[in-house]
Write an enzyme that holds these catalytic residues in place. Structure first.
Site, PDB file in Angstrom:
ATOM      1  N   ARG A  12      52.042  41.526  40.459  1.00 31.31           N
ATOM      2  CA  ARG A  12      52.174  40.468  39.459  1.00 31.31           C
ATOM      3  C   ARG A  12      51.746  41.032  38.127  1.00 31.31           C
ATOM      4  O   ARG A  12      50.735  41.742  38.031  1.00 31.31           O
ATOM      5  CB  ARG A  12      51.312  39.256  39.821  1.00 31.31           C
ATOM      6  CG  ARG A  12      51.258  38.228  38.697  1.00 31.31           C
ATOM      7  CD  ARG A  12      50.615  36.946  39.113  1.00 31.31           C
ATOM      8  NE  ARG A  12      51.466  36.205  40.037  1.00 31.31           N
ATOM      9  CZ  ARG A  12      51.203  34.984  40.471  1.00 31.31           C
ATOM     10  NH1 ARG A  12      50.107  34.357  40.062  1.00 31.31           N
ATOM     11  NH2 ARG A  12      52.019  34.369  41.312  1.00 31.31           N
ATOM     12  N   ARG A  32      47.400  31.698  45.535  1.00 30.65           N
ATOM     13  CA  ARG A  32      48.329  31.637  46.665  1.00 30.65           C
ATOM     14  C   ARG A  32      49.095  32.939  46.901  1.00 30.65           C
ATOM     15  O   ARG A  32      49.180  33.428  48.035  1.00 30.65           O
ATOM     16  CB  ARG A  32      49.375  30.518  46.451  1.00 30.65           C
ATOM     17  CG  ARG A  32      48.933  29.165  46.837  1.00 30.65           C
ATOM     18  CD  ARG A  32      49.530  28.135  45.911  1.00 30.65           C
ATOM     19  NE  ARG A  32      48.974  28.342  44.592  1.00 30.65           N
ATOM     20  CZ  ARG A  32      47.823  27.796  44.184  1.00 30.65           C
ATOM     21  NH1 ARG A  32      47.189  26.972  44.973  1.00 30.65           N
ATOM     22  NH2 ARG A  32      47.317  28.053  42.996  1.00 30.65           N
ATOM     23  N   THR A  33      49.686  33.484  45.860  1.00 29.31           N
ATOM     24  CA  THR A  33      50.600  34.608  46.083  1.00 29.31           C
ATOM     25  C   THR A  33      49.833  35.814  46.612  1.00 29.31           C
ATOM     26  O   THR A  33      50.233  36.435  47.600  1.00 29.31           O
ATOM     27  CB  THR A  33      51.338  34.953  44.772  1.00 29.31           C
ATOM     28  OG1 THR A  33      51.879  33.744  44.235  1.00 29.31           O
ATOM     29  CG2 THR A  33      52.471  35.938  45.032  1.00 29.31           C
ATOM     30  N   LYS A  85      41.794  51.408  31.046  1.00 27.25           N
ATOM     31  CA  LYS A  85      41.561  52.664  30.313  1.00 27.25           C
ATOM     32  C   LYS A  85      42.838  53.142  29.644  1.00 27.25           C
ATOM     33  O   LYS A  85      42.867  54.241  29.085  1.00 27.25           O
ATOM     34  CB  LYS A  85      41.058  53.741  31.276  1.00 27.25           C
ATOM     35  CG  LYS A  85      39.801  53.382  32.029  1.00 27.25           C
ATOM     36  CD  LYS A  85      39.484  54.500  33.038  1.00 27.25           C
ATOM     37  CE  LYS A  85      38.641  54.002  34.172  1.00 27.25           C
ATOM     38  NZ  LYS A  85      38.656  54.934  35.314  1.00 27.25           N
ATOM     39  N   HIS A  91      59.988  34.665  39.873  1.00 27.01           N
ATOM     40  CA  HIS A  91      58.976  34.677  40.934  1.00 27.01           C
ATOM     41  C   HIS A  91      59.727  34.539  42.258  1.00 27.01           C
ATOM     42  O   HIS A  91      59.690  33.494  42.908  1.00 27.01           O
ATOM     43  CB  HIS A  91      58.012  33.507  40.702  1.00 27.01           C
ATOM     44  CG  HIS A  91      56.742  33.555  41.496  1.00 27.01           C
ATOM     45  ND1 HIS A  91      56.534  34.420  42.570  1.00 27.01           N
ATOM     46  CD2 HIS A  91      55.599  32.813  41.389  1.00 27.01           C
ATOM     47  CE1 HIS A  91      55.323  34.214  43.059  1.00 27.01           C
ATOM     48  NE2 HIS A  91      54.737  33.253  42.366  1.00 27.01           N
TER      49      HIS A  91
HETATM   50  N1   CP Z   1      52.554  29.570  43.208  1.00 25.81           N
HETATM   51  C1   CP Z   1      51.829  30.603  42.713  1.00 25.81           C
HETATM   52  O1   CP Z   1      52.370  31.611  42.246  1.00 25.81           O
HETATM   53  O2   CP Z   1      50.478  30.406  42.781  1.00 25.81           O
HETATM   54  P1   CP Z   1      49.381  31.479  42.346  1.00 25.81           P
HETATM   55  O3   CP Z   1      49.493  31.655  40.852  1.00 25.81           O
HETATM   56  O4   CP Z   1      48.069  30.910  42.782  1.00 25.81           O
HETATM   57  O5   CP Z   1      49.718  32.777  43.034  1.00 25.81           O
END
Ligand code: CP
Length: 305
Positions: free
Chosen positions: A101, A51-52, A80, A129
């Site tokens: 991320r 999703r993100t 590396k 998050h």
């Molecule tokens: N909600 C969320 O962070 O989903 P993903 O890990 O799929 O990005």
């Protein structure tokens, strides 16, 4: 230059502005289709995501911009031995904004200290998050019409669930929000959330393992997955993973207008049969994630309609 590392980087007024913009985007999609023309978003994902990452990429495409990036550390020169700092300094030569991320808590903050372009924390380890929280706030606002005067129950892995930590921090900005924290003993919220947010702000909250009673009180139920990837010991994960499962029987305890949210992905913690219940809003939440990320990209790039 602004970064978004923690939800507390935004004021209540700025969050309201982002929600207003996202709602306007939903109503007037065409008006935003070229606002980021010529701009590039890089998605640097050192940890898996559906999703993100894809909502960030869809958001930038819908704003008329372009995207580049990688979806695993293995596909970058990190494999590396390159540092996060060198990676973002490099990517800043190619992109106008970066969504990152990383499995290590604090990695996006470290990246922001040397980046020449805005950094957005797209999830750092078990810490925070903030863009999921913006998604959650937009969804709560659209479903409830308010962010204050409500009881929010959070259920599951409250220790490692970064979305939980950011959502509690954000909802603590609003008046008369009560929290019910439903988890196994081993997966309670970490001390920094307990002390720095819940206790310091003198909020109303309690911990329980009784999901049925909590459901009868909750205006919003925020379910979460037990985070297998954060456990050191597989046996502990297997013992705890099905501690709380929301099914159609348990939904009978919920109020007629309880909003059911989940940041997803889910494993077993919400039965698929619950998806048919009109109170289940987690796929609306997925869609809202794209619109609020469009609003955020615009804000950090300083572009307007
Ligand atoms: N909600 C969320 O962070 O989903 P993903 O890990 O799929 O990005």
């Amino acid at each position: 230059m602004r970064h978004l590392i923690d939800i507390k980087d935004l004021s209540v007024e700025e969050i309201k502005g982002l929600i207003d913009t996202a709602n306007d985007i939903i109503e007037n999609r065409a008006a935003y289709s070229e606002v980021c023309k010529g701009k590039k978003l890089a998605t640097l994902f050192f940890e898996p995501s559906t999703r993100t990452r894809l909502s960030f990429e869809a958001a930038m495409w819908e704003l008329g911009g372009s995207v580049l990036g990688f979806s695993s550390a293995d596909a970058s020169s990190t494999s590396k031995g390159e540092s996060v700092t060198d990676t973002v300094r490099t990517v800043g030569c190619y992109a106008d904004i970066i969504a990152m991320r990383h499995p290590k808590e604090g990695a996006p903050l470290l990246a922001s200290l040397s980046s020449t372009v805005p950094i957005i924390n797209a999830g750092d380890g078990g810490h925070s998050h903030p863009t999921q929280t913006l998604t959650d706030l937009l969804t709560i606002m659209r479903e409830k019409g308010r962010l204050d005067n409500m009881t929010v129950a959070l259920c599951g892995d409250l220790k490692f669930g970064r979305t939980v930590h950011s959502l509690i921090s954000a909802m603590s900005f609003y008046d008369n929000v009560k929290f019910i924290l439903i988890s196994p003993e081993e997966l309670k919220v970490p001390n920094y959330i307990r002390q720095d947010v819940l206790e310091k702000k003198n909020l109303e909250w309690y911990e329980t393992d009784n999901m049925e009673n909590a459901l009868g009180e909750a205006d919003v139920l925020y379910m979460t997955r037990v985070q297998r990837e954060r456990f050191f010991n597989e046996a502990d994960y297997l013992r705890l993973k099905d501690s709380f499962i929301l099914d159609t029987e348990k939904m009978k305890y919920a109020k007629p207008d309880t909003t059911i949210l989940h940041p997803l992905p889910r494993v077993n913690e919400i039965s698929v049969k619950v998806d048919e219940d009109p109170r289940a809003c987690y796929f609306k939440q997925v869609e809202n994630g794209k619109f609020i990320r469009m609003a955020l990209i615009m804000m950090l790039l300083g572009v307007t309609k």
